[in-house]
Design a protein around this motif. Structure first.
Motif, PDB file in Angstrom:
ATOM      1  N   LEU A  51      -4.137   6.794  -4.822  1.00 24.86           N
ATOM      2  CA  LEU A  51      -4.593   5.844  -3.794  1.00 24.86           C
ATOM      3  C   LEU A  51      -5.407   6.565  -2.718  1.00 24.86           C
ATOM      4  O   LEU A  51      -6.465   6.073  -2.301  1.00 24.86           O
ATOM      5  CB  LEU A  51      -3.398   5.112  -3.163  1.00 24.86           C
ATOM      6  CG  LEU A  51      -3.746   4.108  -2.054  1.00 24.86           C
ATOM      7  CD1 LEU A  51      -4.590   2.958  -2.580  1.00 24.86           C
ATOM      8  CD2 LEU A  51      -2.488   3.552  -1.382  1.00 24.86           C
ATOM      9  N   LYS A  52      -4.912   7.726  -2.274  1.00 25.93           N
ATOM     10  CA  LYS A  52      -5.649   8.483  -1.245  1.00 25.93           C
ATOM     11  C   LYS A  52      -7.054   8.794  -1.729  1.00 25.93           C
ATOM     12  O   LYS A  52      -8.016   8.614  -1.000  1.00 25.93           O
ATOM     13  CB  LYS A  52      -4.937   9.792  -0.888  1.00 25.93           C
ATOM     14  CG  LYS A  52      -3.695   9.692  -0.044  1.00 25.93           C
ATOM     15  CD  LYS A  52      -3.902   9.318   1.417  1.00 25.93           C
ATOM     16  CE  LYS A  52      -3.841   7.816   1.576  1.00 25.93           C
ATOM     17  NZ  LYS A  52      -2.565   7.206   1.822  1.00 25.93           N
ATOM     18  N   GLY A 102       0.803  -1.233   0.000  1.00 21.94           N
ATOM     19  CA  GLY A 102       0.000   0.000   0.000  1.00 21.94           C
ATOM     20  C   GLY A 102       0.830   1.274   0.000  1.00 21.94           C
ATOM     21  O   GLY A 102       1.770   1.431  -0.773  1.00 21.94           O
ATOM     22  N   THR A 103       0.443   2.182   0.885  1.00 19.18           N
ATOM     23  CA  THR A 103       1.150   3.458   0.980  1.00 19.18           C
ATOM     24  C   THR A 103       2.622   3.253   1.329  1.00 19.18           C
ATOM     25  O   THR A 103       3.500   3.961   0.826  1.00 19.18           O
ATOM     26  CB  THR A 103       0.436   4.349   2.033  1.00 19.18           C
ATOM     27  OG1 THR A 103      -0.790   4.792   1.448  1.00 19.18           O
ATOM     28  CG2 THR A 103       1.257   5.547   2.422  1.00 19.18           C
ATOM     29  N   SER A 104       2.900   2.276   2.170  1.00 20.44           N
ATOM     30  CA  SER A 104       4.304   2.002   2.527  1.00 20.44           C
ATOM     31  C   SER A 104       5.082   1.521   1.301  1.00 20.44           C
ATOM     32  O   SER A 104       6.289   1.749   1.187  1.00 20.44           O
ATOM     33  CB  SER A 104       4.376   0.951   3.645  1.00 20.44           C
ATOM     34  OG  SER A 104       3.704   1.429   4.788  1.00 20.44           O
ATOM     35  N   ILE A 125       9.065  -2.004   5.208  1.00 12.63           N
ATOM     36  CA  ILE A 125       8.458  -0.751   5.686  1.00 12.63           C
ATOM     37  C   ILE A 125       6.998  -1.018   6.043  1.00 12.63           C
ATOM     38  O   ILE A 125       6.245  -1.561   5.228  1.00 12.63           O
ATOM     39  CB  ILE A 125       8.539   0.361   4.612  1.00 12.63           C
ATOM     40  CG1 ILE A 125       9.997   0.570   4.156  1.00 12.63           C
ATOM     41  CG2 ILE A 125       7.953   1.673   5.157  1.00 12.63           C
ATOM     42  CD1 ILE A 125      10.201   1.712   3.166  1.00 12.63           C
ATOM     43  N   SER A 126       6.623  -0.662   7.263  1.00 10.91           N
ATOM     44  CA  SER A 126       5.236  -0.862   7.690  1.00 10.91           C
ATOM     45  C   SER A 126       4.864   0.112   8.795  1.00 10.91           C
ATOM     46  O   SER A 126       5.537   0.165   9.827  1.00 10.91           O
ATOM     47  CB  SER A 126       5.051  -2.303   8.188  1.00 10.91           C
ATOM     48  OG  SER A 126       3.757  -2.482   8.711  1.00 10.91           O
ATOM     49  N   GLN A 127       3.827   0.878   8.571  1.00 15.09           N
ATOM     50  CA  GLN A 127       3.341   1.789   9.612  1.00 15.09           C
ATOM     51  C   GLN A 127       2.951   0.987  10.844  1.00 15.09           C
ATOM     52  O   GLN A 127       3.459   1.230  11.923  1.00 15.09           O
ATOM     53  CB  GLN A 127       2.135   2.582   9.071  1.00 15.09           C
ATOM     54  CG  GLN A 127       1.610   3.685   9.979  1.00 15.09           C
ATOM     55  CD  GLN A 127       0.837   3.238  11.198  1.00 15.09           C
ATOM     56  OE1 GLN A 127       1.157   3.660  12.327  1.00 15.09           O
ATOM     57  NE2 GLN A 127      -0.138   2.371  11.016  1.00 15.09           N
ATOM     58  N   SER A 128       2.032   0.043  10.662  1.00 15.73           N
ATOM     59  CA  SER A 128       1.488  -0.697  11.813  1.00 15.73           C
ATOM     60  C   SER A 128       2.488  -1.689  12.392  1.00 15.73           C
ATOM     61  O   SER A 128       2.436  -2.006  13.577  1.00 15.73           O
ATOM     62  CB  SER A 128       0.239  -1.460  11.374  1.00 15.73           C
ATOM     63  OG  SER A 128       0.592  -2.418  10.370  1.00 15.73           O
ATOM     64  N   GLY A 129       3.362  -2.193  11.538  1.00 15.73           N
ATOM     65  CA  GLY A 129       4.280  -3.240  11.982  1.00 15.73           C
ATOM     66  C   GLY A 129       3.584  -4.579  12.156  1.00 15.73           C
ATOM     67  O   GLY A 129       4.122  -5.505  12.758  1.00 15.73           O
ATOM     68  N   GLU A 151      -9.285   5.565  -1.877  1.00 15.67           N
ATOM     69  CA  GLU A 151      -9.609   5.022  -0.563  1.00 15.67           C
ATOM     70  C   GLU A 151     -10.741   5.752   0.133  1.00 15.67           C
ATOM     71  O   GLU A 151     -11.608   5.131   0.728  1.00 15.67           O
ATOM     72  CB  GLU A 151      -8.389   5.145   0.373  1.00 15.67           C
ATOM     73  CG  GLU A 151      -7.321   4.145   0.166  1.00 15.67           C
ATOM     74  CD  GLU A 151      -6.211   4.354   1.182  1.00 15.67           C
ATOM     75  OE1 GLU A 151      -5.976   3.440   1.971  1.00 15.67           O
ATOM     76  OE2 GLU A 151      -5.600   5.437   1.194  1.00 15.67           O
ATOM     77  N   VAL A 165      -7.641   5.666   8.801  1.00 18.32           N
ATOM     78  CA  VAL A 165      -7.247   4.496   8.009  1.00 18.32           C
ATOM     79  C   VAL A 165      -6.317   4.915   6.872  1.00 18.32           C
ATOM     80  O   VAL A 165      -5.322   4.251   6.591  1.00 18.32           O
ATOM     81  CB  VAL A 165      -8.510   3.753   7.480  1.00 18.32           C
ATOM     82  CG1 VAL A 165      -8.144   2.786   6.371  1.00 18.32           C
ATOM     83  CG2 VAL A 165      -9.194   3.019   8.623  1.00 18.32           C
ATOM     84  N   THR A 214       1.379  -5.889   9.377  1.00 15.50           N
ATOM     85  CA  THR A 214       0.826  -6.341   8.100  1.00 15.50           C
ATOM     86  C   THR A 214       1.284  -7.772   7.792  1.00 15.50           C
ATOM     87  O   THR A 214       2.490  -8.053   7.764  1.00 15.50           O
ATOM     88  CB  THR A 214       1.235  -5.359   6.982  1.00 15.50           C
ATOM     89  OG1 THR A 214       0.757  -4.071   7.351  1.00 15.50           O
ATOM     90  CG2 THR A 214       0.673  -5.753   5.637  1.00 15.50           C
ATOM     91  N   VAL A 235      -3.734  -4.664   8.241  1.00 18.20           N
ATOM     92  CA  VAL A 235      -4.200  -5.817   7.493  1.00 18.20           C
ATOM     93  C   VAL A 235      -3.431  -7.046   7.977  1.00 18.20           C
ATOM     94  O   VAL A 235      -2.387  -7.394   7.453  1.00 18.20           O
ATOM     95  CB  VAL A 235      -4.037  -5.603   5.982  1.00 18.20           C
ATOM     96  CG1 VAL A 235      -4.626  -6.754   5.179  1.00 18.20           C
ATOM     97  CG2 VAL A 235      -4.720  -4.300   5.558  1.00 18.20           C
ATOM     98  N   GLN A 240       8.067   8.001   6.847  1.00 18.40           N
ATOM     99  CA  GLN A 240       8.833   6.918   6.197  1.00 18.40           C
ATOM    100  C   GLN A 240       9.825   7.508   5.190  1.00 18.40           C
ATOM    101  O   GLN A 240      10.988   7.099   5.129  1.00 18.40           O
ATOM    102  CB  GLN A 240       7.879   5.965   5.456  1.00 18.40           C
ATOM    103  CG  GLN A 240       7.043   5.106   6.397  1.00 18.40           C
ATOM    104  CD  GLN A 240       5.842   4.453   5.705  1.00 18.40           C
ATOM    105  OE1 GLN A 240       5.448   4.831   4.594  1.00 18.40           O
ATOM    106  NE2 GLN A 240       5.250   3.471   6.368  1.00 18.40           N
ATOM    107  N   SER A 260      -3.363   6.501   5.315  1.00 16.01           N
ATOM    108  CA  SER A 260      -2.067   6.858   5.898  1.00 16.01           C
ATOM    109  C   SER A 260      -1.555   8.178   5.309  1.00 16.01           C
ATOM    110  O   SER A 260      -1.571   8.371   4.094  1.00 16.01           O
ATOM    111  CB  SER A 260      -1.084   5.729   5.593  1.00 16.01           C
ATOM    112  OG  SER A 260       0.144   5.980   6.217  1.00 16.01           O
TER     113      SER A 260
END
Ligand code: F6R
Length: 366
Positions: free
Chosen positions: A242-243, A59-61, A104-108, A246, A156, A110, A363, A165, A158
């Protein structure tokens, strides 16, 4: 808390000057031009001797990863490739000891990114993580890493995690480039200064929100959008699209501007607005050519330009002016009007911006 903002997304967009500063804090010492990231420092040899880097995300990452590809190749001269975690994990990738994997992951959390990380480790690669959530599964599973200090991201969609990042990727590229003697000293110093000036420039762009709102009101009823950018701003075009998808449910596609004539130009007519990143440098003349092609087919053009731009101003239907910076730092600035634009369109359409249908913040299943 949302405070004066109607949605967390807008609050988070507005926080970006601060979150970029927070991500730089203690890592970029501007007067001394020193960059220090522990996770790199303690594995210096691995980075100096790396033959290639593969960045894996979703995704965004994944869009931030593509920007990382431009940054790292330019400043470190290490070959970089970027993969969707879901594809990487199922295709028996060729990874050697001199291949660094960056996840790379915002939530860590995924699922696909975590599975890719585990696969890379099993194959003996060194895995470096860029996560936002401290203590998350991915952050705990990597060999080394650097946190983005964007703070909790509630919306939701990002936004501030994305610019954080990119900020970490810039620091990484500068520090590794310096270790490998791949960057000219003057350029290194100049980029350190310019990076330090980004938060202030982000604040300037945020002041364009009213202009962006006015433009969005003319377009919130359309069914499709195209986003174009070149070079390091091509992934920004993908992110802008994408933004919009979404949160507003408008169909949007991002393309490298030069790909237009290989297909998408067939879509252009008076009902197809095109958002184009047309900042100076990055092939400006070619971008002008692209805008002319769109106008010749009666397409509507919304252009992101630098302050003081003349040529695009004459051609485009609307312009959003942003401050100038070095081309390779420009995504930190150019993405902001696209985030605001997506927000304003979704808002005018009456959508629940923070909780778009069918989407979850993290996710954790395939
Ligand atoms: C986009 C978005 C998603 C995430 C993707 C990866 O606004 O939120 O595309 O970027 O699900 O999530 P993380 O970065 O948590 O691995």
């Amino acid at each position: 808390e949302k405070g004066k903002y109607k949605y967390f997304m807008l609050k988070e967009v507005y926080e970006q000057s601060k979150t970029i500063s927070d991500t730089l804090r203690g890592r970029l010492l501007i007067p001394e031009k020193i960059i220090c990231i522990d996770g790199i420092e303690s594995h210096k040899e691995i980075f100096v001797n790396a033959e290639s880097i593969t960045i894996v995300a979703c995704g965004t990452s994944w869009h931030a990863s593509l920007i990382g590809e431009y940054l790292l190749e330019e400043l470190t001269r290490i070959r970089v490739e970027v993969e969707y975690a879901s594809e990487f994990r199922y295709r028996n990738p060729v990874i050697g000891k001199k291949n660094i994997i960056i996840v790379i992951s915002q939530s860590g959390e995924t699922a696909d990114t975590l599975a890719a990380l585990k696969l890379a480790k099993k194959k003996g690669a060194f895995v470096f993580g860029i996560c936002n959530v401290v203590g998350s599964t991915i952050a705990r599973s990597v060999d080394a890493g650097a946190y983005t200090h964007a703070g909790p991201e509630i919306s939701v969609a990002s936004t501030k995690a994305f610019t954080a990042q990119i900020t970490v990727l810039v620091l990484l590229a500068l520090i590794i480039g310096k270790y490998r003697y791949a960057i000219d000293d003057n350029r290194y110093k100049f980029l350190c200064e310019e990076l330090g000036a980004i938060p202030e420039k982000v604040n300037y762009v945020l002041k364009m929100n009213d202009t962006i709102k006015k433009i969005s009101q003319l377009y919130h009823n359309v069914n499709n959008f195209i986003y174009l950018g070149r070079g390091i701003n091509f992934p920004v075009a993908l992110e802008g699209a994408l933004k919009l998808k979404e949160i507003s449910y408008i169909h949007a596609e991002g393309y490298p501007a030069a790909e237009m004539k290989h297909g998408p130009i067939a879509l252009i007519d008076e009902n197809m607005p095109v958002v184009i990143i047309a900042t100076k440098k990055g092939c400006y003349d070619k971008i002008i050519g692209n805008i002319q092609e769109i106008k010749a087919r009666k397409g509507k053009v919304i252009a992101i330009v630098n302050k003081g731009d003349i040529q695009v101003n004459l051609l485009a239907d609307h312009v959003i002016e942003i401050p100038n910076t070095d081309e390779i730092l420009s995504p930190l600035i150019t993405v902001i009007p696209l985030q605001l634009f997506a927000y304003q369109i979704a808002f005018s359409r009456g959508k629940n911006v923070d909780q778009p249908r069918n989407l979850a913040k993290s996710v954790t299943v395939e």
